[in-house]
Design a protein around this motif. Sequence first.
Motif, PDB file in Angstrom:
ATOM      1  N   PRO A   1      -3.550  10.319   0.976  1.00 42.28           N
ATOM      2  CA  PRO A   1      -4.155  10.257  -0.373  1.00 42.28           C
ATOM      3  C   PRO A   1      -4.072   8.864  -0.981  1.00 42.28           C
ATOM      4  N   VAL A   2      -2.927   8.121  -0.754  1.00 47.72           N
ATOM      5  CA  VAL A   2      -2.777   6.771  -1.305  1.00 47.72           C
ATOM      6  C   VAL A   2      -3.800   5.832  -0.678  1.00 47.72           C
ATOM      7  N   PHE A   3      -3.972   5.944   0.645  1.00 49.43           N
ATOM      8  CA  PHE A   3      -4.934   5.099   1.346  1.00 49.43           C
ATOM      9  C   PHE A   3      -6.364   5.346   0.857  1.00 49.43           C
ATOM     10  N   LEU A   4      -6.707   6.595   0.707  1.00 48.27           N
ATOM     11  CA  LEU A   4      -8.051   6.928   0.246  1.00 48.27           C
ATOM     12  C   LEU A   4      -8.303   6.422  -1.163  1.00 48.27           C
ATOM     13  N   LEU A   5      -7.284   6.481  -2.019  1.00 45.37           N
ATOM     14  CA  LEU A   5      -7.431   5.986  -3.391  1.00 45.37           C
ATOM     15  C   LEU A   5      -7.639   4.477  -3.413  1.00 45.37           C
ATOM     16  N   SER A   6      -6.839   3.746  -2.594  1.00 47.79           N
ATOM     17  CA  SER A   6      -6.974   2.294  -2.518  1.00 47.79           C
ATOM     18  C   SER A   6      -8.348   1.901  -1.997  1.00 47.79           C
ATOM     19  N   LEU A   7      -8.829   2.586  -0.956  1.00 52.72           N
ATOM     20  CA  LEU A   7     -10.141   2.301  -0.390  1.00 52.72           C
ATOM     21  C   LEU A   7     -11.242   2.540  -1.408  1.00 52.72           C
ATOM     22  N   TRP A   8     -11.124   3.560  -2.170  1.00 55.53           N
ATOM     23  CA  TRP A   8     -12.136   3.876  -3.180  1.00 55.53           C
ATOM     24  C   TRP A   8     -12.160   2.826  -4.281  1.00 55.53           C
ATOM     25  N   THR A   9     -10.983   2.315  -4.671  1.00 56.20           N
ATOM     26  CA  THR A   9     -10.887   1.289  -5.713  1.00 56.20           C
ATOM     27  C   THR A   9     -11.548  -0.013  -5.264  1.00 56.20           C
ATOM     28  N   LYS A  10     -11.261  -0.425  -4.010  1.00 55.01           N
ATOM     29  CA  LYS A  10     -11.871  -1.653  -3.485  1.00 55.01           C
ATOM     30  C   LYS A  10     -13.389  -1.538  -3.408  1.00 55.01           C
ATOM     31  N   LYS A  11     -13.860  -0.428  -2.952  1.00 56.00           N
ATOM     32  CA  LYS A  11     -15.295  -0.221  -2.825  1.00 56.00           C
ATOM     33  C   LYS A  11     -15.970  -0.264  -4.192  1.00 56.00           C
ATOM     34  N   LYS A  12     -15.319   0.250  -5.182  1.00 55.30           N
ATOM     35  CA  LYS A  12     -15.882   0.243  -6.530  1.00 55.30           C
ATOM     36  C   LYS A  12     -15.992  -1.174  -7.071  1.00 55.30           C
ATOM     37  N   LYS A  13     -14.947  -2.019  -6.823  1.00 55.94           N
ATOM     38  CA  LYS A  13     -14.983  -3.407  -7.288  1.00 55.94           C
ATOM     39  C   LYS A  13     -16.098  -4.179  -6.598  1.00 55.94           C
ATOM     40  N   ALA A  14     -16.248  -4.020  -5.262  1.00 55.92           N
ATOM     41  CA  ALA A  14     -17.289  -4.726  -4.526  1.00 55.92           C
ATOM     42  C   ALA A  14     -18.687  -4.343  -5.025  1.00 55.92           C
ATOM     43  N   LEU A  15     -18.894  -3.088  -5.317  1.00 53.80           N
ATOM     44  CA  LEU A  15     -20.175  -2.619  -5.820  1.00 53.80           C
ATOM     45  C   LEU A  15     -20.498  -3.235  -7.168  1.00 53.80           C
ATOM     46  N   ARG A  16     -19.491  -3.408  -7.984  1.00 51.89           N
ATOM     47  CA  ARG A  16     -19.691  -4.001  -9.305  1.00 51.89           C
ATOM     48  C   ARG A  16     -20.097  -5.469  -9.191  1.00 51.89           C
TER      49      ARG A  16
END
Length: 379
Positions: A325-340
């Motif tokens: 769950p921690v890994f998936l949360l971190s991956l989702w956060t990075k992807k959101k920043k790159a998209l922005r």
Amino acid sequence: MVPLSLLTEMRGAAMSLTAAASGLVVFLLSVSAVQGQDGWGVTYSSTEICAVNGSTVEISCSYTYPSTPDGRVNTFEKTCWFSQKKGGERVDPSTFSEYAGRVEDLCENNICTLRIRNLRKSDSAVYWLGIKTSQTAYSGFPGVTLSVTDLQVEGRRSGSSTRLQCLSSCHTSYIWFKNGQKVKEDTSPYAYFSYSPADSYSCALKGYEDFPSPSVYAPKLPSVSVSPSAEIEEGSSVTLTCSSDANPAANYTWYKKNEDSPKASGQIFNITDFRAEHSGSYSCGAQNKLGRSNSNLHLSVGTGSSTMTVNIIRTTLGVLLMLIPVFLLSLWTKKKKALRSTTEAHEPEEIELDSIPEYENDSHTAAQTEDTEEQEDLV
């Protein structure tokens, strides 16, 4: 017939013994007339009845009494049933607590019936009818002997056949059932059937087919369980349990493959300090007089290293399950920043007109003025 003077004397003595008893009960306890004498009589449809526990029985009779004994008018008053238990106690079934809700006293046109439902073995007794008139009371001795019996089947396998006996205190015709279906009627309590481990048998008394005995049958395939598990850590304890549906109840014996002597008897087999030599195939045998059935299971012991490996794997899986769950949360956060960031880079820049220098506008105006002047000169 007892003389009236003696009857009067006996009546007074009896009433002095128990003032609480009803008149009819007192008369019956003190006076006993001979059946059929001087116009008195009670005729029972049967003097012996054998019935099955839980069934319903009817004790019936007809009665007569003289209308003018000793020249006096003798009028009928009432009838009443009585029973005498094995201990000698005389009771009225219609009022006695043991019969509560199970007894009906039906009398009409000089015919009386005592109906007893849901029979119990304690209902076994002698029953008779008492008659009370204006002149005296009469007891219809010797009455009817009621025997209430339980039914049981006792059986034994003999080679390819099964020998059965219907156990009952009654002597009558017997009805035999195989797998719930009527297959035989005989006056003998014995019966023989071809052996089959899947068959069940029961018996009933003729006239009481709705109240058969419990069925008897060979043990069904036993159910075997092991605790704590089939993979056992060396040095631990293990408990084996065996159970089978059978009637009569089964006896249990435990065997190990390739060993002649039984390991244990009884439903539960305990092995303490389990070692590698205990590993192997075990068999539970369930047996009664009608047959035998067996079930097998395999036990094996685990080594220390394998146990440790299992524990390591379990621990690793536990940690991974926590980190996913921690890994998936971190991956989702990075992807959101790159998209922005990508979105901001492709947005068009807004140019304000006020930001254009004024001299550019003046030069354009001046050029237009010069052209006008040149045109004027040519003119």
